[in-house]
Design a protein around this motif. Structure first.
Motif, short mmCIF file in Angstrom:
data_model
loop_
_atom_site.label_atom_id
_atom_site.label_comp_id
_atom_site.label_asym_id
_atom_site.label_seq_id
_atom_site.Cartn_x
_atom_site.Cartn_y
_atom_site.Cartn_z
N PRO A 261 0.81 -1.23 0.00
CA PRO A 261 0.00 0.00 0.00
C PRO A 261 0.84 1.27 0.00
N VAL A 262 0.23 2.29 -0.59
CA VAL A 262 0.78 3.65 -0.58
C VAL A 262 -0.34 4.54 -0.03
N LEU A 263 -0.10 5.15 1.11
CA LEU A 263 -1.14 5.94 1.76
C LEU A 263 -1.37 7.25 1.00
N LEU A 264 -2.64 7.51 0.68
CA LEU A 264 -3.03 8.73 -0.02
C LEU A 264 -3.45 9.81 0.99
N PRO A 265 -3.50 11.07 0.57
CA PRO A 265 -3.85 12.15 1.51
C PRO A 265 -5.21 11.97 2.19
N ASP A 266 -6.16 11.29 1.53
CA ASP A 266 -7.48 11.10 2.14
C ASP A 266 -7.59 9.81 2.93
N ASN A 267 -6.43 9.15 3.20
CA ASN A 267 -6.35 7.89 3.96
C ASN A 267 -6.76 6.66 3.15
N ASP A 268 -7.10 6.86 1.86
CA ASP A 268 -7.31 5.70 1.00
C ASP A 268 -5.94 5.12 0.64
N LEU A 269 -5.92 3.96 -0.02
CA LEU A 269 -4.66 3.31 -0.36
C LEU A 269 -4.52 3.12 -1.86
N ASP A 270 -3.41 3.57 -2.41
CA ASP A 270 -2.96 3.19 -3.73
C ASP A 270 -2.07 1.95 -3.51
N TRP A 271 -1.56 1.36 -4.60
CA TRP A 271 -0.75 0.16 -4.47
C TRP A 271 0.42 0.20 -5.43
N GLY A 272 1.52 -0.43 -5.02
CA GLY A 272 2.68 -0.59 -5.87
C GLY A 272 3.23 -1.99 -5.69
N GLU A 273 4.03 -2.46 -6.64
CA GLU A 273 4.56 -3.82 -6.55
C GLU A 273 5.84 -3.85 -5.72
N TYR A 274 5.96 -4.87 -4.87
CA TYR A 274 7.16 -5.05 -4.05
C TYR A 274 8.23 -5.73 -4.89
N GLY B 163 -2.84 2.20 -8.78
CA GLY B 163 -4.22 2.63 -8.56
C GLY B 163 -4.89 1.87 -7.43
N PRO B 164 -5.86 2.49 -6.76
CA PRO B 164 -6.55 1.85 -5.63
C PRO B 164 -7.24 0.54 -5.99
N ASP B 165 -7.66 0.37 -7.25
CA ASP B 165 -8.37 -0.85 -7.64
C ASP B 165 -7.44 -2.04 -7.85
N ALA B 166 -6.13 -1.83 -7.81
CA ALA B 166 -5.20 -2.95 -8.01
C ALA B 166 -5.41 -4.05 -6.99
N VAL B 167 -5.88 -3.70 -5.80
CA VAL B 167 -6.08 -4.70 -4.75
C VAL B 167 -7.13 -5.73 -5.15
N THR B 168 -8.01 -5.38 -6.07
CA THR B 168 -9.08 -6.32 -6.46
C THR B 168 -8.54 -7.49 -7.26
N THR B 169 -7.26 -7.43 -7.69
CA THR B 169 -6.65 -8.55 -8.41
C THR B 169 -6.02 -9.57 -7.48
N ALA B 170 -5.98 -9.29 -6.19
CA ALA B 170 -5.28 -10.17 -5.24
C ALA B 170 -6.12 -11.39 -4.88
N GLY B 171 -5.44 -12.53 -4.78
CA GLY B 171 -6.11 -13.73 -4.32
C GLY B 171 -6.16 -13.82 -2.81
N ALA B 172 -5.28 -13.06 -2.16
CA ALA B 172 -5.26 -12.99 -0.69
C ALA B 172 -4.83 -11.59 -0.29
N VAL B 173 -5.38 -11.10 0.80
CA VAL B 173 -5.02 -9.79 1.33
C VAL B 173 -4.58 -9.98 2.78
N LEU B 174 -3.33 -9.61 3.05
CA LEU B 174 -2.80 -9.65 4.42
C LEU B 174 -3.08 -8.30 5.06
N LEU B 175 -3.83 -8.33 6.14
CA LEU B 175 -4.28 -7.10 6.79
C LEU B 175 -3.48 -6.82 8.06
N PRO B 176 -3.06 -5.58 8.26
CA PRO B 176 -2.52 -5.23 9.57
C PRO B 176 -3.66 -5.18 10.58
N GLY B 177 -3.34 -5.30 11.82
CA GLY B 177 -4.36 -5.22 12.85
C GLY B 177 -3.74 -5.19 14.22
N LEU B 178 -4.61 -5.07 15.21
CA LEU B 178 -4.16 -5.07 16.60
C LEU B 178 -4.74 -6.24 17.38
#
Length: 207
Positions: A83-96, A122-137
């Motif tokens: 993820p790449v944090l956007l000014p409005d707290n939404d997330l863009d994405w880039g490849e590692y 782009g924010p919609d890139a996440v929709t191509t993922a087969g799995a999403v690893l989420l941060p959390g507490l």
């Protein structure tokens, strides 16, 4: 916000403070050892083994470490999105493409984040993922996840839902962060599994 919603929000803030306090007591060695075990456990997940693309994140501070896992996924030939944090707290994405291509970005007065230096997908890139690893507490027995409260991943989950995408949602935590109850609001969605240094726990609902 209803009284019930205000109560859940207040309870979430209290639980966040408790968990962040526990994380702040971890030593760098605690974090390093836990990260190695976490990577081993996560790589056993069939949801990750079967995914061509995995959306993940780079851990910072005392968060459960992810870099070893990111490198192992890349070594398997998995496309890893960060993820790449956007000014409005939404997330863009880039490849590692490796730890050497991460840049430190400070967003206002908040914690500095490590983000991919390359092309923005782009924010919609996440929709191509087969799995999403989420941060959390924290996560509870229902699979309800407690995030940091910024709302970025609420937007990601809503985007996935709108797109009709159903990746496996997996949260990475320390063992002590699997708790009895996480206060939930109507927009919260359960995860499919939690990975901790001691193992994997799955939840009944698809995620």
């Amino acid at each position: 916000m209803s009284h019930r919603g205000r109560t859940a929000d207040s309870d979430k803030r209290t639980l966040r403070r408790e968990i962040l306090s526990m994380r702040n007591r971890l030593t760098p060695d605690d974090v390093r050892v836990a990260a190695a075990r976490l990577a081993e456990r996560a790589l056993e997940l069939p949801e990750l083994a079967g995914a061509d693309t995995v959306a993940a994140y780079v851990s910072v501070g005392a968060e459960p470490g992810t870099l070893a896992l990111l490198d192992a996924l890349r070594a398997r030939g998995v496309r890893v999105l960060l993820p790449v944090l956007l000014p409005d707290n939404d997330l863009d994405w880039g490849e590692y493409t490796g730890a050497g291509d991460l840049v430190t970005v400070r967003h206002g007065g908040r914690m500095a984040l490590l983000e991919p230096a390359g092309e923005r997908l782009g924010p919609d890139a996440v929709t191509t993922a087969g799995a999403v690893l989420l941060p959390g507490l924290a996560v509870d027995a229902r699979g309800m996840r407690l995030g940091r409260g910024g709302g970025s991943y609420d937007r990601v989950l809503a985007r996935l839902e709108r797109a009709g995408a159903h990746p496996a949602l997996v949260v990475l935590l320390y063992d002590t962060e699997v708790v009895g109850h996480v206060p939930a609001e109507p927009h919260d969605r359960p995860v499919r599994a939690v990975v901790t240094p001691s193992g994997v726990r799955r939840f009944g609902r698809p995620g």
